[in-house]
Design a protein around this motif. Structure first.
Motif, PDB file in Angstrom:
ATOM      1  N   ASP A  81       0.864  -1.177   0.000  1.00 18.47           N
ATOM      2  CA  ASP A  81       0.000   0.000   0.000  1.00 18.47           C
ATOM      3  C   ASP A  81       0.907   1.236   0.000  1.00 18.47           C
ATOM      4  O   ASP A  81       1.923   1.247   0.694  1.00 18.47           O
ATOM      5  CB  ASP A  81      -0.858  -0.046   1.270  1.00 18.47           C
ATOM      6  N   PRO A  82       0.579   2.279  -0.766  1.00 20.96           N
ATOM      7  CA  PRO A  82       1.437   3.467  -0.807  1.00 20.96           C
ATOM      8  C   PRO A  82       1.709   4.072   0.579  1.00 20.96           C
ATOM      9  O   PRO A  82       2.825   4.534   0.838  1.00 20.96           O
ATOM     10  CB  PRO A  82       0.672   4.443  -1.695  1.00 20.96           C
ATOM     11  N   ALA A  83       0.725   4.056   1.457  1.00 19.38           N
ATOM     12  CA  ALA A  83       0.934   4.590   2.805  1.00 19.38           C
ATOM     13  C   ALA A  83       1.956   3.743   3.564  1.00 19.38           C
ATOM     14  O   ALA A  83       2.791   4.276   4.307  1.00 19.38           O
ATOM     15  CB  ALA A  83      -0.388   4.644   3.567  1.00 19.38           C
ATOM     16  N   ASP A  84       1.906   2.444   3.385  1.00 20.09           N
ATOM     17  CA  ASP A  84       2.862   1.552   4.039  1.00 20.09           C
ATOM     18  C   ASP A  84       4.264   1.715   3.440  1.00 20.09           C
ATOM     19  O   ASP A  84       5.254   1.711   4.162  1.00 20.09           O
ATOM     20  CB  ASP A  84       2.407   0.093   3.933  1.00 20.09           C
ATOM     21  N   LEU A  85       4.330   1.890   2.122  1.00 22.62           N
ATOM     22  CA  LEU A  85       5.617   2.107   1.465  1.00 22.62           C
ATOM     23  C   LEU A  85       6.252   3.397   1.983  1.00 22.62           C
ATOM     24  O   LEU A  85       7.445   3.440   2.294  1.00 22.62           O
ATOM     25  CB  LEU A  85       5.446   2.162  -0.056  1.00 22.62           C
ATOM     26  N   LEU A  86       5.446   4.439   2.125  1.00 22.04           N
ATOM     27  CA  LEU A  86       5.957   5.712   2.635  1.00 22.04           C
ATOM     28  C   LEU A  86       6.413   5.578   4.087  1.00 22.04           C
ATOM     29  O   LEU A  86       7.468   6.097   4.457  1.00 22.04           O
ATOM     30  CB  LEU A  86       4.902   6.806   2.504  1.00 22.04           C
ATOM     31  N   ALA A  87       5.641   4.864   4.904  1.00 26.52           N
ATOM     32  CA  ALA A  87       6.026   4.663   6.306  1.00 26.52           C
ATOM     33  C   ALA A  87       7.368   3.934   6.393  1.00 26.52           C
ATOM     34  O   ALA A  87       8.231   4.298   7.196  1.00 26.52           O
ATOM     35  CB  ALA A  87       4.938   3.891   7.049  1.00 26.52           C
TER      36      ALA A  87
END
Length: 108
Positions: A81-87
């Motif tokens: 998920d993009p949010a997980d990748l960013l985290a």
């Protein structure tokens, strides 16, 4: 942990944990968080530090399978998920800072 000579906190950031908003499903196993290890030279081979510092997705997709526990596959890294990748990227970015800069960033 404190430095006994100066009684100042010692920030040791060789490991970070990221709770995934969208868990990785691998067969019957569900991975809800990733442990990220601070990358060393071999894990960084073929990856631009500039691109990694800029949190470019291609660089993150390359490094994550090398530094995660449980180890995720390249395909799983790409499907994060993009949010997980960013985290994950934020944690990896903090690994790239010198210790003195990490201490300053944590104090703010």
């Amino acid at each position: 942990m404190t430095d006994t000579a100066t009684d100042t906190p010692v920030v040791s950031r060789d490991v970070a944990f990221v709770t995934l908003d969208t868990p990785i499903v691998r067969g019957e196993q569900t991975i809800g968080f990733l442990e990220l290890r601070k990358p060393k030279g071999r894990a960084l081979k073929g990856i631009s530090l500039v691109e990694l510092g800029q949190l470019k997705s291609d660089a993150l997709h390359l490094i994550l399978p090398r530094i995660t526990n449980p180890t995720i596959s390249p395909a799983e890294a790409i499907d994060l998920d993009p949010a997980d990748l960013l985290a994950c990227g934020v944690e990896i970015g903090s690994f790239l800072l010198q210790k003195s800069h990490r201490t300053d960033a944590l104090a703010q």
